[in-house]
Design an enzyme around this catalytic site. Structure first.
Site, PDB file in Angstrom:
ATOM      1  CG  ASP A  17     -25.218  53.239 -35.566  1.00 23.25           C
ATOM      2  OD1 ASP A  17     -26.304  53.752 -35.885  1.00 23.25           O
ATOM      3  OD2 ASP A  17     -24.619  52.405 -36.269  1.00 23.25           O
ATOM      4  CE  LYS A  34     -35.078  50.153 -30.508  1.00 19.81           C
ATOM      5  NZ  LYS A  34     -36.204  49.260 -30.649  1.00 19.81           N
ATOM      6  CG  MET A  45     -24.871  42.451 -35.874  1.00 18.58           C
ATOM      7  SD  MET A  45     -26.135  43.407 -36.766  1.00 18.58           S
ATOM      8  CE  MET A  45     -25.800  42.927 -38.468  1.00 18.58           C
TER       9      MET A  45
END
Lengths: 255, 255
Positions: free
Chosen positions: B35, B56, B169
Site C-alpha cells: 500500500d 491508492k 476513512m
C-alpha cells in the site's frame, strides 16, 4: 526518578505476533506485570525484569484490579521502566482504563503500546476478512460478560446492527448468547465461526450456524476463544457443510 | 514451485509497530506489493525483494483491485515468497477478501499475518480505552465509504448501537457523518476524537463533540485519520474544554 508505565499489547497468542516496539520495551523493562495467557517466549524477552503474573482468565474482580493498580503505582516508585503486559491489545477488553486512571491520579506517566487483537487473529485463522466490499463495512467487537454491579447493557444491539460481530470471552456463554440473539431477531442461519487458541499450535476453527452455536461450543476446549458472526462467513460455512455431507452430485459438477 | 502469498499487516503507521512475524516474512520475500502508506523502514526489511506500490489512498476502484489480484497470481507463479503488505490489519477494510478469493480460485496457497489496526493505535494515542467496565463493552469499527455499485448499507446503525464507534476513512466525510448520525438520534454532545497520522511523528489528536465534527475535521491535514465516538471519551473531552476555557474558579478548586 522519571518512571514510566508501559501498557503493552502482547498480541493474540503466538510469541512472534508481538510488535517490534513491544519487544524493545520488554528488553528495557525492570518489572513486568503480565496476564496469565502471555507466551513464555514473550516474557523471556524481558531478560532482566522481575515477572509478576497478575489477572485471572475471566471474572477477575474489582478487588484484584485495585490491587494490580496499586502494584503498578508502587513499582513506578521503585523502577524506571514498568511494563503491564496484556493479551491482545491493551485498549480492547483489557481493563486498561482503570489502570490508566489510577496512574494518572498518582501522577505517573504512562504510554500504551498497541497490539494485535484477537478479532484480527481469528479472522486470519479462518481466512475470511471481517469486512468485505459490498457485504460488510461494520465489524463490532463485543463482550457479553458484565462486570460485578454493572447494569446489564445492550451488547446484543451491537451484534444485530453490525454486519460482522466478534464476541470476546463468550465461548462459555454460548447458550445464552444464542438465545439472546435469536430473541433479538438475528437469523438462526447466520454463519458463525468459533476460533479457539487463535495463532497457537492448538488453534481450532469450528464453523456452523448461529442456531448450532451451543453444540459447536461444546466441542471446544478450555483455551481462549472468540466467536465471529456474519454473512462474510457464508461461503466458508457452506463449503464446510458441503464437505461434511459429501454431496456426490455437486462433487461431480464442481470439484 | 510451492509458492505462497502472505497477506501481511504493516500496522498503523510507525515502522516499529510491525510484528516480529511480519518482519521475518518480509526478510524472506521475493516480491512485495505494498500500500501507498507503508513506512519506508518497513519496506527496507524486505532487502532482497522487488517492491511494487499498489493501491491508492481511498476510492481505489474495482479495476485496480482486479489488476492487483492478477499481479499477485502472476507473481506466485514466478516466486516462492510473495507478500501483499497492507496498512493496519489485512482483514479490516483492506479488501483482502477479493485477493483471497482470487488466490483460492487460482489454487495458490495464502497465509494472513495479522497486524495492529488503526482503532487500537488511535485509542493508544488518545490514552483512552475503547472499552471500559460498566460503560462500554461494544466497540464497532466502521467505514461510511461505499464501494462503486454497492448498495448504501446501514453503517450508521452500527455507530448508534455500539457503545464506542471507530470510523475508518471518514475524515473527509465529516459533514455527512455528523448529519447522518444526528438524524439517527445520536446525541450532538457525544464525545469525539479525531486522530490523524496515529503513531507517526505528525500524529494529532483533536477532541470535541459530535456536533462540532465538521469544524474539527477542517483542522486536520491530508494524513490518514480515524474518528472515535463514545462516552469513554467524556472525561478526556471535558478536560480539554476545561483547559481551553480556563475556568478560574474550577482551576482554583481543582488544579
Amino acid at each position: 526518578m522519571s518512571a514510566k508505565v508501559y501498557l503493552v499489547g502482547a498480541g493474540p497468542g503466538a510469541a512472534d505476533l508481538l510488535t517490534l516496539r513491544a519487544a524493545r520495551v520488554l528488553e528495557r523493562a525492570d518489572i513486568v506485570f503480565h496476564d496469565a495467557l502471555v507466551a513464555p517466549q514473550t516474557l523471556a524477552i524481558a531478560e532482566r525484569a522481575t515477572k509478576i503474573a497478575v489477572g485471572k482468565r475471566s471474572g477477575r474482580n474489582s478487588t484484584a484490579q485495585r490491587f494490580i493498580n496499586k502494584q503498578l503505582i508502587d513499582a513506578a516508585r521503585r523502577h524506571a521502566v514498568v511494563v503491564r503486559l496484556k493479551g491482545g491489545d491493551p485498549m480492547l477488553f483489557g481493563r486498561a482504563q482503570e489502570e490508566i486512571d489510577a496512574l494518572t491520579k498518582a501522577g505517573i506517566e504512562f504510554e500504551v503500546v498497541p497490539g494485535v487483537t484477537a478479532a484480527c487473529a481469528a479472522s486470519a485463522a479462518v481466512g475470511v476478512s471481517l469486512t468485505r466490499r459490498g457485504m460488510a463495512r461494520t465489524a463490532c467487537l463485543i463482550t457479553p460478560r458484565s462486570a460485578e454491579g454493572e447494569p446489564e447493557n445492550d451488547w446484543a444491539a451491537g451484534v444485530v446492527a453490525a454486519d460482522t460481530a466478534v464476541i470476546y470471552m463468550g465461548a462459555g456463554l454460548s447458550e445464552s448468547i444464542c438465545a439472546t440473539l435469536l430473541a433479538r431477531g438475528q437469523a438462526g442461519g447466520t454463519p458463525v465461526a468459533v476460533v479457539e487458541n487463535a495463532t497457537l499450535p492448538a488453534q481450532r476453527v469450528l464453523l456452523g450456524k448461529l442456531r448450532d452455536l451451543p453444540r459447536i461450543a461444546q466441542e471446544i476446549g478450555p483455551g481462549p476463544a472468540v466467536i465471529i458472526l456474519g454473512e462474510v462467513l457464508r461461503q466458508a460455512v457452506d463449503a464446510r457443510i458441503f464437505r461434511e455431507k459429501g454431496n456426490p452430485r455437486r462433487c461431480a459438477g464442481r470439484m
